[in-house]
Motif scaffolding. Structure first.
Motif, PDB file in Angstrom:
ATOM      1  N   LEU A  75       0.832  -1.203   0.000  1.00 12.62           N
ATOM      2  CA  LEU A  75       0.000   0.000   0.000  1.00 12.62           C
ATOM      3  C   LEU A  75       0.864   1.250   0.000  1.00 12.62           C
ATOM      4  N   ARG A  76       0.355   2.306  -0.614  1.00 10.93           N
ATOM      5  CA  ARG A  76       1.007   3.621  -0.556  1.00 10.93           C
ATOM      6  C   ARG A  76       0.460   4.338   0.668  1.00 10.93           C
ATOM      7  N   VAL A  77       1.342   4.810   1.523  1.00 12.52           N
ATOM      8  CA  VAL A  77       0.942   5.383   2.809  1.00 12.52           C
ATOM      9  C   VAL A  77       1.193   6.879   2.807  1.00 12.52           C
ATOM     10  N   ARG A  78       0.213   7.612   3.327  1.00 14.89           N
ATOM     11  CA  ARG A  78       0.351   9.066   3.475  1.00 14.89           C
ATOM     12  C   ARG A  78      -0.220   9.479   4.826  1.00 14.89           C
ATOM     13  N   ASP A  79       0.589  10.186   5.605  1.00 20.11           N
ATOM     14  CA  ASP A  79       0.126  10.725   6.882  1.00 20.11           C
ATOM     15  C   ASP A  79      -0.425  12.130   6.656  1.00 20.11           C
ATOM     16  N   HIS A  80      -1.531  12.441   7.344  1.00 22.53           N
ATOM     17  CA  HIS A  80      -2.188  13.735   7.191  1.00 22.53           C
ATOM     18  C   HIS A  80      -2.148  14.568   8.470  1.00 22.53           C
ATOM     19  N   GLY A  81      -1.233  14.269   9.349  1.00 25.74           N
ATOM     20  CA  GLY A  81      -1.068  15.094  10.536  1.00 25.74           C
ATOM     21  C   GLY A  81      -1.536  14.430  11.817  1.00 25.74           C
ATOM     22  N   SER A  82      -1.100  15.024  12.904  1.00 28.29           N
ATOM     23  CA  SER A  82      -1.379  14.523  14.243  1.00 28.29           C
ATOM     24  C   SER A  82      -2.666  15.147  14.786  1.00 28.29           C
ATOM     25  N   ILE A  83      -3.391  14.350  15.573  1.00 29.85           N
ATOM     26  CA  ILE A  83      -4.644  14.783  16.177  1.00 29.85           C
ATOM     27  C   ILE A  83      -4.599  14.435  17.658  1.00 29.85           C
ATOM     28  N   ASP A  84      -5.095  15.336  18.505  1.00 28.08           N
ATOM     29  CA  ASP A  84      -5.226  15.056  19.931  1.00 28.08           C
ATOM     30  C   ASP A  84      -6.627  14.512  20.178  1.00 28.08           C
ATOM     31  N   MET A  85      -6.695  13.252  20.601  1.00 23.96           N
ATOM     32  CA  MET A  85      -7.989  12.629  20.907  1.00 23.96           C
ATOM     33  C   MET A  85      -8.099  12.493  22.424  1.00 23.96           C
ATOM     34  N   SER A  86      -8.452  13.598  23.068  1.00 24.50           N
ATOM     35  CA  SER A  86      -8.613  13.629  24.527  1.00 24.50           C
ATOM     36  C   SER A  86      -7.366  13.150  25.255  1.00 24.50           C
ATOM     37  N   GLY A  87      -6.230  13.662  24.849  1.00 26.91           N
ATOM     38  CA  GLY A  87      -4.972  13.337  25.523  1.00 26.91           C
ATOM     39  C   GLY A  87      -4.161  12.242  24.854  1.00 26.91           C
ATOM     40  N   MET A  88      -4.717  11.564  23.877  1.00 28.50           N
ATOM     41  CA  MET A  88      -3.981  10.549  23.129  1.00 28.50           C
ATOM     42  C   MET A  88      -3.650  11.117  21.759  1.00 28.50           C
ATOM     43  N   ARG A  89      -2.386  11.135  21.413  1.00 32.11           N
ATOM     44  CA  ARG A  89      -1.962  11.632  20.104  1.00 32.11           C
ATOM     45  C   ARG A  89      -2.055  10.517  19.085  1.00 32.11           C
ATOM     46  N   VAL A  90      -2.738  10.786  17.993  1.00 39.09           N
ATOM     47  CA  VAL A  90      -2.869   9.825  16.898  1.00 39.09           C
ATOM     48  C   VAL A  90      -2.555  10.548  15.579  1.00 39.09           C
ATOM     49  N   VAL A  91      -2.366   9.782  14.542  1.00 34.66           N
ATOM     50  CA  VAL A  91      -2.096  10.332  13.219  1.00 34.66           C
ATOM     51  C   VAL A  91      -3.212   9.894  12.283  1.00 34.66           C
ATOM     52  N   LEU A  92      -3.753  10.840  11.529  1.00 30.65           N
ATOM     53  CA  LEU A  92      -4.710  10.519  10.471  1.00 30.65           C
ATOM     54  C   LEU A  92      -3.893   9.963   9.305  1.00 30.65           C
ATOM     55  N   GLN A  93      -4.183   8.742   8.940  1.00 31.79           N
ATOM     56  CA  GLN A  93      -3.371   8.042   7.948  1.00 31.79           C
ATOM     57  C   GLN A  93      -4.257   7.515   6.825  1.00 31.79           C
ATOM     58  N   GLU A  94      -3.740   7.598   5.620  1.00 33.21           N
ATOM     59  CA  GLU A  94      -4.418   7.082   4.433  1.00 33.21           C
ATOM     60  C   GLU A  94      -3.509   6.084   3.746  1.00 33.21           C
ATOM     61  N   MET A  95      -4.062   4.939   3.393  1.00 36.20           N
ATOM     62  CA  MET A  95      -3.302   3.924   2.650  1.00 36.20           C
ATOM     63  C   MET A  95      -4.097   3.592   1.415  1.00 36.20           C
ATOM     64  N   ARG A  96      -3.421   3.550   0.282  1.00 34.20           N
ATOM     65  CA  ARG A  96      -4.073   3.264  -1.004  1.00 34.20           C
ATOM     66  C   ARG A  96      -3.500   2.016  -1.631  1.00 34.20           C
ATOM     67  N   ARG A  97      -4.398   1.248  -2.220  1.00 34.30           N
ATOM     68  CA  ARG A  97      -3.974   0.042  -2.966  1.00 34.30           C
ATOM     69  C   ARG A  97      -3.427   0.496  -4.291  1.00 34.30           C
TER      70      ARG A  97
END
Length: 97
Positions: A75-97
């Motif tokens: 898969l081709r992976v692209r990160d779209h930035g970090s998000i704070d989810m009530s104190g937990m840091r996550v990354v919005l990620q997109e993967m394409r076939r």
């Protein structure tokens, strides 16, 4: 367009154009065999399920782990930035076939 809700480990549609999910990331996941192992397993399953041109869009608490799993699955992976989810840091990620 058809929307289906499935248990990722119990089955899936034949092929999916888009998988949109917010995976479990809490203590129960860590206790059930490890968060990273669960995320890698999910990415591998999603890669097999996606149709050509299909996308997985999600938030991940382990972007490097899931990006490596996605790349290993073709898969081709692209990160779209970090998000704070009530104190937990996550990354919005997109993967394409």
């Amino acid at each position: 367009m058809r929307i289906e809700e499935v248990d990722v480990y119990a089955g899936s549609p034949a092929k999916a154009d888009v998988i949109l999910t917010n995976p479990p990331m809490g203590r129960r996941t860590a206790l059930a065999g490890g968060l990273h192992a669960s995320l890698r397993r999910f990415v591998s399953h999603a890669a097999r399920t996606l149709s050509p041109g299909g996308r997985l869009v999600w938030v991940t608490p382990a972007a490097q782990v899931t990006a490596a799993a996605g790349a290993a699955a073709g898969l081709r992976v692209r990160d779209h930035g970090s998000i704070d989810m009530s104190g937990m840091r996550v990354v919005l990620q997109e993967m394409r076939r």
